[in-house]
Design an enzyme around this catalytic site. Structure first.
Site, PDB file in Angstrom:
ATOM      1  N   GLN A  26      -9.441  -6.619 -10.525  1.00  0.00           N
ATOM      2  CA  GLN A  26     -10.194  -5.471 -10.182  1.00  0.00           C
ATOM      3  C   GLN A  26      -9.600  -4.315 -11.113  1.00  0.00           C
ATOM      4  OE1 GLN A  26     -10.320  -4.597  -5.936  1.00  0.00           O
ATOM      5  NE2 GLN A  26      -8.596  -3.178  -6.377  1.00  0.00           N
ATOM      6  N   LYS A  71      -1.450  -6.367  -8.122  1.00  0.00           N
ATOM      7  CA  LYS A  71      -2.059  -7.880  -7.564  1.00  0.00           C
ATOM      8  C   LYS A  71      -3.201  -7.980  -7.781  1.00  0.00           C
ATOM      9  CE  LYS A  71      -2.395 -10.014  -3.292  1.00  0.00           C
ATOM     10  NZ  LYS A  71      -3.373  -9.725  -2.418  1.00  0.00           N
ATOM     11  N   ASP A  72      -4.238  -7.170  -7.618  1.00  0.00           N
ATOM     12  CA  ASP A  72      -5.676  -7.454  -7.823  1.00  0.00           C
ATOM     13  C   ASP A  72      -5.892  -7.206  -9.361  1.00  0.00           C
ATOM     14  OD1 ASP A  72      -6.747  -8.097  -4.872  1.00  0.00           O
ATOM     15  OD2 ASP A  72      -5.601  -6.161  -4.843  1.00  0.00           O
ATOM     16  N   HIS A 115       0.653  -1.280   0.095  1.00  0.00           N
ATOM     17  CA  HIS A 115      -0.188  -0.086  -0.069  1.00  0.00           C
ATOM     18  C   HIS A 115       1.071   1.142  -0.095  1.00  0.00           C
ATOM     19  CE1 HIS A 115      -2.832  -2.916   2.148  1.00  0.00           C
ATOM     20  NE2 HIS A 115      -3.577  -2.622   1.079  1.00  0.00           N
ATOM     21  N   GLN A 165     -18.331  -5.671  -0.901  1.00  0.00           N
ATOM     22  CA  GLN A 165     -17.325  -6.734  -1.777  1.00  0.00           C
ATOM     23  C   GLN A 165     -17.296  -7.971  -0.968  1.00  0.00           C
ATOM     24  OE1 GLN A 165     -14.611  -3.550  -2.190  1.00  0.00           O
ATOM     25  NE2 GLN A 165     -12.744  -4.957  -1.681  1.00  0.00           N
ATOM     26  N   GLY A 204      -3.191  -1.312  -6.986  1.00  0.00           N
ATOM     27  CA  GLY A 204      -2.353  -2.671  -7.445  1.00  0.00           C
ATOM     28  C   GLY A 204      -2.484  -3.582  -8.360  1.00  0.00           C
ATOM     29  N   SER A 242       0.157  -9.111   1.363  1.00  0.00           N
ATOM     30  CA  SER A 242      -1.454  -9.068   1.279  1.00  0.00           C
ATOM     31  C   SER A 242      -1.673  -8.989   2.901  1.00  0.00           C
ATOM     32  CB  SER A 242      -1.881 -10.338   1.047  1.00  0.00           C
ATOM     33  OG  SER A 242      -3.279 -10.292   1.433  1.00  0.00           O
ATOM     34  N   SER A 243      -2.665  -8.160   3.260  1.00  0.00           N
ATOM     35  CA  SER A 243      -3.090  -7.772   4.573  1.00  0.00           C
ATOM     36  C   SER A 243      -3.631  -9.265   5.199  1.00  0.00           C
ATOM     37  CB  SER A 243      -4.456  -6.961   4.690  1.00  0.00           C
ATOM     38  OG  SER A 243      -3.913  -5.774   4.039  1.00  0.00           O
ATOM     39  N   ARG A 244      -3.870 -10.292   4.285  1.00  0.00           N
ATOM     40  CA  ARG A 244      -4.376 -11.600   4.517  1.00  0.00           C
ATOM     41  C   ARG A 244      -3.073 -12.436   4.926  1.00  0.00           C
ATOM     42  NH1 ARG A 244      -8.841 -10.643   0.642  1.00  0.00           N
ATOM     43  NH2 ARG A 244     -10.770 -10.385   1.678  1.00  0.00           N
TER      44      ARG A 244
HETATM   45  P1  AMP Z   1      -6.683  -3.684  -0.185  1.00  0.00           P
HETATM   46  O1  AMP Z   1      -6.445  -2.801   0.905  1.00  0.00           O
HETATM   47  O2  AMP Z   1      -6.341  -5.112  -0.152  1.00  0.00           O
HETATM   48  O3  AMP Z   1      -8.013  -3.517  -0.814  1.00  0.00           O
HETATM   49  O4  AMP Z   1      -5.633  -2.963  -1.431  1.00  0.00           O
HETATM   50  C1  AMP Z   1      -5.789  -1.712  -1.540  1.00  0.00           C
HETATM   51  C2  AMP Z   1      -4.853  -1.398  -2.844  1.00  0.00           C
HETATM   52  O5  AMP Z   1      -3.444  -2.013  -2.755  1.00  0.00           O
HETATM   53  C3  AMP Z   1      -5.273  -2.171  -3.899  1.00  0.00           C
HETATM   54  O6  AMP Z   1      -5.125  -1.417  -5.477  1.00  0.00           O
HETATM   55  C4  AMP Z   1      -4.449  -3.419  -4.308  1.00  0.00           C
HETATM   56  O7  AMP Z   1      -4.274  -3.862  -5.401  1.00  0.00           O
HETATM   57  C5  AMP Z   1      -3.161  -2.933  -3.614  1.00  0.00           C
HETATM   58  N1  AMP Z   1      -2.179  -3.764  -3.068  1.00  0.00           N
HETATM   59  C6  AMP Z   1      -2.546  -4.851  -2.176  1.00  0.00           C
HETATM   60  N2  AMP Z   1      -1.550  -5.529  -1.992  1.00  0.00           N
HETATM   61  C7  AMP Z   1      -0.470  -5.237  -2.802  1.00  0.00           C
HETATM   62  C8  AMP Z   1       0.795  -5.307  -3.186  1.00  0.00           C
HETATM   63  N3  AMP Z   1       1.442  -6.544  -2.591  1.00  0.00           N
HETATM   64  N4  AMP Z   1       1.481  -4.881  -4.069  1.00  0.00           N
HETATM   65  C9  AMP Z   1       0.840  -3.637  -4.617  1.00  0.00           C
HETATM   66  N5  AMP Z   1      -0.513  -3.449  -4.517  1.00  0.00           N
HETATM   67  C10 AMP Z   1      -1.202  -4.106  -3.811  1.00  0.00           C
END
Ligand code: AMP
Length: 290
Positions: free
Chosen positions: A159, A155-156, A39, A63, A153, A191-193
């Site tokens: 999305q 990564k998604d 992030h 979501q 990102g 990842s937050s997970r």
């Molecule tokens: P989230 O909080 O999981 O919804 O992610 C918020 C944003 O951060 C989204 O655009 C994700 O694609 C991006 N993001 C999450 N993990 C990563 C990562 N490892 N590298 C780059 N972007 C990320």
């Protein structure tokens, strides 16, 4: 001393902030919080594109599916704001309540931004309604924050591709920037997970990035059969005894349509979702066929 970003909790105040800064360019980084290095890289990138950087932190209920981790999703606004202050790239944190984003309650949302077809493949095939929740909340965030640029990102990947199409199809005036995935040293996408993984699961989780790297090499070295690529990815993941594959697929990166035979010059997205216990991880690679 790090300077704390301005914390805004209501849609009205965020809209007013955006209007007051209409002589400047605004970049928005939408997140669900529990911020990690990935992030922060997005926020840093946002800084390069605009005068004012806003980070939204909102765990969007629409979501999440009924059996997904909405309730246990990590929420740590204080820590997130402190980390953003430390990094020094965010001017504003927009952290609305569910009531601010869904004034009549999320169950009474009647008008949605709904993707067509692109949300029934890859993750969308297993998470009905997920992408409709994403497009709807991002459309709301764009309406409230009025960003010139929004950073997401890769990564998604699904999305990102759907949001890019949303912006185009609905004539939204926000430019999207896609950031490459930020990874741990062994390749695991941040990842937050990831925090849910046991030590054993964490060690094996490296198979996701191994599988997407294999796909990348195969596409770029001229492999034409998408099935061969899917099989090679599957073999990588099956090295992990604790992994349960949800899907592995190879699709066109612009349309998300499933590929049989890769064409010269085609941009290809290889993606997968894998469970380790109750934790679902995703990864992907984009490649261009020679
Ligand atoms: P989230 O909080 O999981 O919804 O992610 C918020 C944003 O951060 C989204 O655009 C994700 O694609 C991006 N993001 C999450 N993990 C990563 C990562 N490892 N590298 C780059 N972007 C990320």
């Amino acid at each position: 001393m790090p300077v704390s970003p301005k914390l805004i909790r209501t849609a009205d105040a965020m809209f007013a902030f955006s209007r007051d800064n209409s002589d400047k360019t605004i970049a928005l980084v939408p997140t669900m919080g529990a911020l990690h290095k990935g992030h922060h890289e997005l926020v840093r990138e946002a800084r390069r594109h605009a005068d004012v950087v806003a980070v939204s932190i909102f765990v969007n209920p629409t979501q999440f599916g009924p059996t997904e981790d909405l309730d246990r999703y990590p929420r740590q606004l204080g820590d997130d704001v402190a980390a953003l202050a430390e990094q020094g790239n965010a001017d504003v944190v927009f952290a609305p309540s569910v009531g601010e984003m869904y004034p009549d309650g999320e169950k009474n949302q009647q008008v949605w931004v709904t993707p067509d077809r692109m949300d029934t493949v890859l993750c969308g095939a297993f998470r009905p309604g997920h992408f409709r929740g994403v497009t709807t909340v991002v459309a709301k965030l764009f309406g409230i924050c009025r960003p010139d640029v929004a950073v997401f990102g890769l990564k998604d990947a699904q999305q990102f591709v759907i949001l890019r199409k949303m912006v185009r199809d609905l004539a939204m005036q926000t430019r999207l920037v896609g950031m490459p995935t930020v990874r741990e040293e062994d390749g695991l996408a941040l990842s937050s997970r990831n925090r849910y993984l046991t030590v054993e699961q964490r060690a094996e989780a490296v198979v996701l990035s191994k599988a997407t790297s294999v796909a990348h090499s195969l596409v770029e070295s001229g492999t034409r059969s998408a099935d061969n690529i899917r099989s090679a990815m599957r073999r990588e993941v099956e090295e992990a005894s604790l992994a349960k594959i949800q899907y592995i697929d190879v699709v066109d990166a612009a349309t998300l349509r499933r590929i049989d035979e890769i064409e010269p010059g085609q941009q290809v997205l290889a993606a997968l979702a894998v469970f380790f216990g109750g934790t679902r991880l995703i990864d992907n690679s984009f490649s261009v066929a020679p």
